[in-house]
Design an enzyme around this catalytic site. Structure first.
Site, PDB file in Angstrom:
ATOM      1  N   VAL A 106      55.786  46.588 110.503  1.00 56.61           N
ATOM      2  CA  VAL A 106      55.138  46.264 111.769  1.00 56.61           C
ATOM      3  C   VAL A 106      53.638  46.363 111.546  1.00 56.61           C
ATOM      4  O   VAL A 106      53.158  47.309 110.915  1.00 56.61           O
ATOM      5  CB  VAL A 106      55.558  47.233 112.896  1.00 56.61           C
ATOM      6  CG1 VAL A 106      54.882  46.853 114.209  1.00 56.61           C
ATOM      7  CG2 VAL A 106      57.071  47.258 113.053  1.00 56.61           C
ATOM      8  N   CYS A 107      52.896  45.371 112.019  1.00 55.43           N
ATOM      9  CA  CYS A 107      51.439  45.449 112.004  1.00 55.43           C
ATOM     10  C   CYS A 107      50.926  45.679 110.576  1.00 55.43           C
ATOM     11  O   CYS A 107      51.348  44.987 109.645  1.00 55.43           O
ATOM     12  CB  CYS A 107      51.002  46.545 112.984  1.00 55.43           C
ATOM     13  SG  CYS A 107      49.275  46.539 113.484  1.00 55.43           S
ATOM     14  N   THR A 108      50.053  46.653 110.381  1.00 55.92           N
ATOM     15  CA  THR A 108      49.437  46.868 109.067  1.00 55.92           C
ATOM     16  C   THR A 108      50.339  47.600 108.086  1.00 55.92           C
ATOM     17  O   THR A 108      49.917  47.883 106.961  1.00 55.92           O
ATOM     18  CB  THR A 108      48.102  47.624 109.218  1.00 55.92           C
ATOM     19  OG1 THR A 108      48.343  48.864 109.902  1.00 55.92           O
ATOM     20  CG2 THR A 108      47.084  46.786 109.962  1.00 55.92           C
ATOM     21  N   THR A 126      50.668  40.069 109.662  1.00 56.96           N
ATOM     22  CA  THR A 126      50.233  41.405 110.053  1.00 56.96           C
ATOM     23  C   THR A 126      49.424  41.270 111.347  1.00 56.96           C
ATOM     24  O   THR A 126      49.365  40.174 111.937  1.00 56.96           O
ATOM     25  CB  THR A 126      49.400  42.059 108.919  1.00 56.96           C
ATOM     26  OG1 THR A 126      49.177  43.440 109.231  1.00 56.96           O
ATOM     27  CG2 THR A 126      48.059  41.363 108.718  1.00 56.96           C
TER      28      THR A 126
END
Length: 196
Positions: A106-108, A126
């Site tokens: 998830v995300c970074t 990202t």
């Protein structure tokens, strides 16, 4: 045999990156146990973790005590920034390829996967503010700038923060069925209608 989803926690993890997928997956596994999955949290040492905005979450297991995982969820947050240069963490991340059939971020969280070499030659995404950083870490990555999540078989990456909820619902669809994912979405009342 019950299959497992392990949600990684670490200092500086973004709250919704972890709690969003947890809500989806814990609701699914608790209300539909016959689907054969369970979800748990773990961290390097186990115990409490302070998140990016100060929330504290208790990890159930440590790296050493956590059950084997069929699915790994690697959230993002400010805590991922030092991880991209943390060789022991990168070695641990690389080692997951041999023992974990499906790795998600998830995300970074995808930045750590990229730094570990797991996204080489793959499509990935990202948080929109970190897309350039993802490309810098590994120029062979086909960065998807508009996708909410990218499913590339044994690795799934998602965009930032709330996109982890969409990715988790996609996981339910993939691991169970589209009908089950729709049921979970409805039961947690995930019907986004942003006011702005």
């Amino acid at each position: 045999m019950t299959r497992t989803v392990g949600l990684l926690l670490f200092p500086g993890v973004e709250e919704l990156d972890a709690v969003g997928p947890w809500e989806v997956l814990a609701f699914w596994t608790q209300h539909f146990p016959d689907d054969g999955y369970t979800v748990f949290t773990f961290s390097l040492d186990g115990g409490p973790v302070t998140c990016a905005k100060g929330m504290r979450i208790e990890a159930t297991y440590s790296f050493d005590t956590a059950p084997r995982r069929d699915v790994l969820i690697f959230p993002g947050g400010m805590g991922t920034r030092p991880m991209v240069n943390d060789e022991p963490m990168l070695e641990w991340t690389r080692a997951q390829r041999a023992v974990t059939p499906l790795i998600t971020s998830v995300c970074t969280g995808s930045l750590v996967l990229a730094a570990a070499g797991l996204l080489a030659g793959r499509p990935a995404t990202t948080h929109w503010k970190s897309l350039d950083r993802l490309a810098e870490l590994d120029p062979s990555i086909a960065v998807r700038t508009e996708d909410r999540y990218v499913d590339d078989g044994d690795i799934i990456t998602s965009a930032g923060v709330s996109a982890g909820i969409d990715m988790a619902l996609h996981l339910v669809r993939r691991l169970a069925s589209a009908q089950r994912a729709a049921e979970v979405r409805r039961l947690i009342q995930y019907d986004p209608e942003p006011p702005v």
